[in-house]
Design a protein around this motif. Structure first.
Motif, PDB file in Angstrom:
ATOM      1  N   GLY A 186      53.673  44.649  38.782  1.00  0.00           N
ATOM      2  CA  GLY A 186      54.036  43.432  39.471  1.00  0.00           C
ATOM      3  C   GLY A 186      53.119  43.077  40.614  1.00  0.00           C
ATOM      4  N   ASP A 187      52.310  44.003  41.097  1.00  0.00           N
ATOM      5  CA  ASP A 187      51.384  43.754  42.198  1.00  0.00           C
ATOM      6  C   ASP A 187      49.971  43.766  41.640  1.00  0.00           C
ATOM      7  OD1 ASP A 187      49.894  43.559  44.449  1.00  0.00           O
ATOM      8  OD2 ASP A 187      50.633  45.382  45.402  1.00  0.00           O
ATOM      9  N   PRO A 188      49.343  42.595  41.410  1.00  0.00           N
ATOM     10  CA  PRO A 188      48.012  42.581  40.790  1.00  0.00           C
ATOM     11  C   PRO A 188      46.963  43.297  41.630  1.00  0.00           C
ATOM     12  CG  PRO A 188      48.619  40.410  41.600  1.00  0.00           C
ATOM     13  CD  PRO A 188      49.843  41.245  41.693  1.00  0.00           C
ATOM     14  N   VAL A 189      47.081  43.248  42.944  1.00  0.00           N
ATOM     15  CA  VAL A 189      46.108  43.931  43.787  1.00  0.00           C
ATOM     16  C   VAL A 189      46.166  45.430  43.553  1.00  0.00           C
ATOM     17  CG1 VAL A 189      45.375  44.363  46.153  1.00  0.00           C
ATOM     18  CG2 VAL A 189      46.208  42.104  45.506  1.00  0.00           C
ATOM     19  N   ALA A 190      47.391  45.961  43.522  1.00  0.00           N
ATOM     20  CA  ALA A 190      47.540  47.398  43.286  1.00  0.00           C
ATOM     21  C   ALA A 190      47.078  47.783  41.887  1.00  0.00           C
ATOM     22  CB  ALA A 190      48.995  47.804  43.496  1.00  0.00           C
ATOM     23  N   LEU A 191      47.382  46.938  40.896  1.00  0.00           N
ATOM     24  CA  LEU A 191      46.990  47.241  39.518  1.00  0.00           C
ATOM     25  C   LEU A 191      45.483  47.272  39.352  1.00  0.00           C
ATOM     26  CD1 LEU A 191      49.591  45.066  37.573  1.00  0.00           C
ATOM     27  CD2 LEU A 191      49.474  47.554  37.594  1.00  0.00           C
ATOM     28  N   LEU A 192      44.766  46.420  40.092  1.00  0.00           N
ATOM     29  CA  LEU A 192      43.316  46.332  39.945  1.00  0.00           C
ATOM     30  C   LEU A 192      42.566  47.178  40.961  1.00  0.00           C
ATOM     31  CD1 LEU A 192      43.021  42.499  39.262  1.00  0.00           C
ATOM     32  CD2 LEU A 192      42.916  44.369  37.615  1.00  0.00           C
TER      33      LEU A 192
ATOM     34  N   THR B  10      35.653  51.162  45.185  1.00  0.00           N
ATOM     35  CA  THR B  10      36.233  51.190  46.531  1.00  0.00           C
ATOM     36  C   THR B  10      36.962  49.897  46.876  1.00  0.00           C
ATOM     37  OG1 THR B  10      34.153  50.404  47.473  1.00  0.00           O
ATOM     38  CG2 THR B  10      34.471  52.796  47.329  1.00  0.00           C
ATOM     39  N   GLU B  11      37.048  48.948  45.935  1.00  0.00           N
ATOM     40  CA  GLU B  11      37.753  47.684  46.135  1.00  0.00           C
ATOM     41  C   GLU B  11      38.320  47.230  44.799  1.00  0.00           C
ATOM     42  OE1 GLU B  11      35.228  44.163  46.685  1.00  0.00           O
ATOM     43  OE2 GLU B  11      33.499  45.491  46.429  1.00  0.00           O
ATOM     44  N   PRO B  12      39.293  46.335  44.798  1.00  0.00           N
ATOM     45  CA  PRO B  12      39.850  45.856  43.522  1.00  0.00           C
ATOM     46  C   PRO B  12      38.796  45.155  42.684  1.00  0.00           C
ATOM     47  CG  PRO B  12      41.289  45.275  45.350  1.00  0.00           C
ATOM     48  CD  PRO B  12      40.019  45.775  45.952  1.00  0.00           C
ATOM     49  N   VAL B  13      38.840  45.378  41.395  1.00  0.00           N
ATOM     50  CA  VAL B  13      37.944  44.672  40.479  1.00  0.00           C
ATOM     51  C   VAL B  13      38.595  43.370  40.067  1.00  0.00           C
ATOM     52  CG1 VAL B  13      36.963  46.824  39.624  1.00  0.00           C
ATOM     53  CG2 VAL B  13      38.910  45.808  38.443  1.00  0.00           C
ATOM     54  N   GLY B  14      37.798  42.486  39.477  1.00  0.00           N
ATOM     55  CA  GLY B  14      38.358  41.273  38.891  1.00  0.00           C
ATOM     56  C   GLY B  14      38.382  40.080  39.826  1.00  0.00           C
ATOM     57  N   PRO B  15      39.163  39.050  39.452  1.00  0.00           N
ATOM     58  CA  PRO B  15      39.180  37.783  40.192  1.00  0.00           C
ATOM     59  C   PRO B  15      39.604  37.944  41.643  1.00  0.00           C
ATOM     60  CG  PRO B  15      40.262  37.556  38.061  1.00  0.00           C
ATOM     61  CD  PRO B  15      40.033  39.008  38.254  1.00  0.00           C
ATOM     62  N   SER B  16      39.250  36.938  42.436  1.00  0.00           N
ATOM     63  CA  SER B  16      39.544  36.972  43.866  1.00  0.00           C
ATOM     64  C   SER B  16      40.633  36.006  44.271  1.00  0.00           C
ATOM     65  CB  SER B  16      38.255  36.657  44.653  1.00  0.00           C
ATOM     66  OG  SER B  16      37.222  37.540  44.331  1.00  0.00           O
ATOM     67  N   PHE B  17      41.352  35.420  43.301  1.00  0.00           N
ATOM     68  CA  PHE B  17      42.318  34.414  43.689  1.00  0.00           C
ATOM     69  C   PHE B  17      43.657  35.002  44.085  1.00  0.00           C
ATOM     70  CE2 PHE B  17      42.101  34.488  38.986  1.00  0.00           C
ATOM     71  CZ  PHE B  17      43.368  34.950  38.694  1.00  0.00           C
ATOM     72  N   TRP B  18      43.877  36.301  43.885  1.00  0.00           N
ATOM     73  CA  TRP B  18      45.095  36.916  44.400  1.00  0.00           C
ATOM     74  C   TRP B  18      44.884  37.315  45.851  1.00  0.00           C
ATOM     75  CZ3 TRP B  18      44.076  39.491  39.349  1.00  0.00           C
ATOM     76  CH2 TRP B  18      44.829  38.902  38.322  1.00  0.00           C
ATOM     77  N   GLU B  19      45.963  37.341  46.600  1.00  0.00           N
ATOM     78  CA  GLU B  19      45.863  37.776  47.982  1.00  0.00           C
ATOM     79  C   GLU B  19      45.545  39.264  48.012  1.00  0.00           C
ATOM     80  OE1 GLU B  19      49.051  34.616  49.919  1.00  0.00           O
ATOM     81  OE2 GLU B  19      49.374  36.768  50.116  1.00  0.00           O
ATOM     82  N   ARG B  20      44.552  39.600  48.787  1.00  0.00           N
ATOM     83  CA  ARG B  20      44.124  40.989  48.901  1.00  0.00           C
ATOM     84  C   ARG B  20      44.228  41.430  50.354  1.00  0.00           C
ATOM     85  NH1 ARG B  20      41.311  42.280  44.176  1.00  0.00           N
ATOM     86  NH2 ARG B  20      40.707  40.498  42.937  1.00  0.00           N
TER      87      ARG B  20
END
Length: 359
Positions: A192-198, A348-358
Motif C-alpha cells: 500500500g505504500d509505493p515509496v516503501a515498495l520501491l 540507496t533511494e527508491p527506484v522508478g517514477p517520482s510522482f509519489w510523495e517521497r
C-alpha cells in the motif's frame, strides 16, 4: 460618294458552321428527378418489421451483457495478484467483453437505421434563417418529425435497450480505473505504500550481476569499452517465472555500461560506486517508469523511448532533457575475488517514477 464596305461585317455574314461542328445551345440545365422510392421488406411486411425490432433490442441487450461480463472478468481475474494466468485471462476476457459490447451496440444502431428508421428521400429547401417564432416552431417540428420517422418515441424496447447499452458500455472503462490505485499485496508487509515498495529491491551486498534473461554472471573483463548490458540479480533467474518474479525484476533491472575512468565525473561519496569505468544505473525511468534502454555510445547518453527523457551517464545519470524529475538511481558495484561484478548494496533511494510523495 462611294461607301467603303466593312470586311468584318462581310466575314460575319458569310460565316457558316462547318459540318460536324457542335453549336452550344443556351437551354437551361434541369435537375434530374429523384429515382423512384423502393420500399424495404420491413415497410411491406409487418412481420419483418417486428423481427427487425427484436433483433435490434436483442443486440443492445447483448451489449449490456458483454459490458457486465467484462467487469466480472476484471474482478474474477485480478491483475494485482501477480499470477501470470490472472494477467492473461484478465486481458483476454476484459478485452473480449468490451469488444463484443461495442460491436453489438454498433451493429444494432446500424440495423436500426437501415431497417426501421424511415428511409424516404426528401429535399430540404434552403432559405434565410430569421430569429422569429416561426423559426423556432419549425425547429421543434423538425425534431418531432425526426422522432416520428425514427420511431424513437414509439418503440420503447429499442429506446430503453439503447439507453441501457450506452450506459453499460462505459462501466468497464470506469471499472478499469481501479487498477490505477495503489493495491495491497498480501505477500508484502509494507503493501500500500509505493515509496516503501520501491525503496528495496533484490540487490544486496555481494549479489552478482547477471545477464538478462539467462542469468549468467558477468566478469568485469567481459564488459568492453562502450558496451551496454541489461542486468538482473543472479538469484532472480533462479525464481523462474514464479509468483512475484515480474514485480522483483521490474524493480531490480539495471543497465551496465563501461566508459574510460577519466570520463566519469563522480561525487566524492560515490567514487567507489563504479569499478574501472563500469557503472550501473536503474533501467526504470524516473518519469513514469518506462524502460530506459537506448544508449548513445558516443555521447554517453541514456534515452527513454516513451517521453524522450535523456540522462548523462558521465555525470551520475543526471537529467539533461525531457520530463524526468531526477537522475536514475545508481547501483554501487565492485568485483569479487573471482573478478565477477557484484553489488555493494541495494539502491540507496527508491527506484522508478517520482510522482509519489517521497521522504
Amino acid at each position: 460618294m462611294a461607301h467603303e464596305e466593312d470586311p468584318l461585317e462581310h466575314e460575319r455574314a458569310s460565316w457558316k458552321p462547318s459540318p460536324g461542328l457542335a453549336v452550344a445551345v443556351s437551354d437551361p440545365v434541369k435537375t434530374p428527378d429523384l429515382p423512384p422510392h423502393r420500399a424495404r421488406m420491413t415497410d411491406k411486411d409487418p412481420v419483418a418489421m417486428k423481427r427487425a425490432v427484436r433483433t435490434i433490442y436483442t443486440l443492445f441487450y447483448l451489449s449490456v451483457a458483454a459490458s457486465v461480463f467484462s467487469v466480472a472478468a476484471y474482478i474474477i481475474f485480478p491483475i494485482e495478484s501477480g499470477r501470470i494466468a490472472d494477467i492473461r485471462y484478465n486481458n483476454l476476457f476484459v478485452g473480449l467483453g468490451i469488444a463484443l459490447a461495442l460491436l453489438a451496440l454498433g451493429i444494432g444502431a446500424i440495423h436500426w437505421s437501415k431497417a426501421v428508421m424511415s428511409d424516404k428521400e426528401f429535399i430540404e429547401p434552403r432559405h434565410a434563417t430569421r430569429g422569429r417564432d416561426s423559426t423556432r416552431e419549425s425547429a421543434v417540428k423538425a425534431f418531432a418529425d425526426a422522432n416520428e420517422e425514427s420511431g424513437f418515441g414509439r418503440r420503447a424496447m429499442i429506446r430503453n435497450s439503447l439507453f441501457a447499452a450506452l450506459i453499460a458500455s462505459v462501466v468497464p472503462g470506469i471499472a478499469l480505473f481501479r487498477g490505477l490505485a495503489p493495491q495491497n499485496s498480501p505477500t508484502n508487509a509494507i503493501a500500500g505504500d509505493p515509496v516503501a515498495l520501491l525503496s528495496h529491491t533484490m540487490w544486496e551486498e555481494g549479489m552478482r550481476l547477471a545477464r538478462d534473461p539467462e542469468g549468467t554472471p558477468i566478469r568485469a573483463a567481459d564488459v568492453t569499452l562502450g558496451s551496454a548490458m541489461h542486468v538482473i540479480p543472479e538469484n532472480l533467474a533462479e525464481m523462474g517465472h514464479d509468483e512475484g518474479y515480474l514485480e522483483e525484476k521490474a524493480k531490480a533491472i539495471v543497465l551496465v555500461m563501461r566508459l574510460l575512468p577519466e570520463q566519469l565525473v563522480e561525487a566524492e561519496d560515490r567514487k567507489d560506486w563504479s569499478y574501472d569505468g563500469i557503472v550501473a544505473y536503474s533501467k526504470v525511468c524516473t518519469h513514469v517508469g518506462c524502460p530506459v534502454a537506448l544508449y548513445e555510445q558516443q555521447t554517453h547518453h541514456l534515452l527513454c523511448p516513451c517521453h524522450q527523457s535523456q540522462f548523462d551517464v558521465t555525470r551520475g545519470a543526471a537529467v539533461i532533457f525531457g520530463p524526468a524529475a531526477r537522475p536514475l538511481p545508481q547501483l554501487p558495484i565492485t568485483v569479487d575475488d573471482e573478478g565477477y561484478l557484484v553489488a555493494r548494496s541495494d539502491f540507496t533511494e527508491p527506484v522508478g517514477p517520482s510522482f509519489w510523495e517521497r521522504h
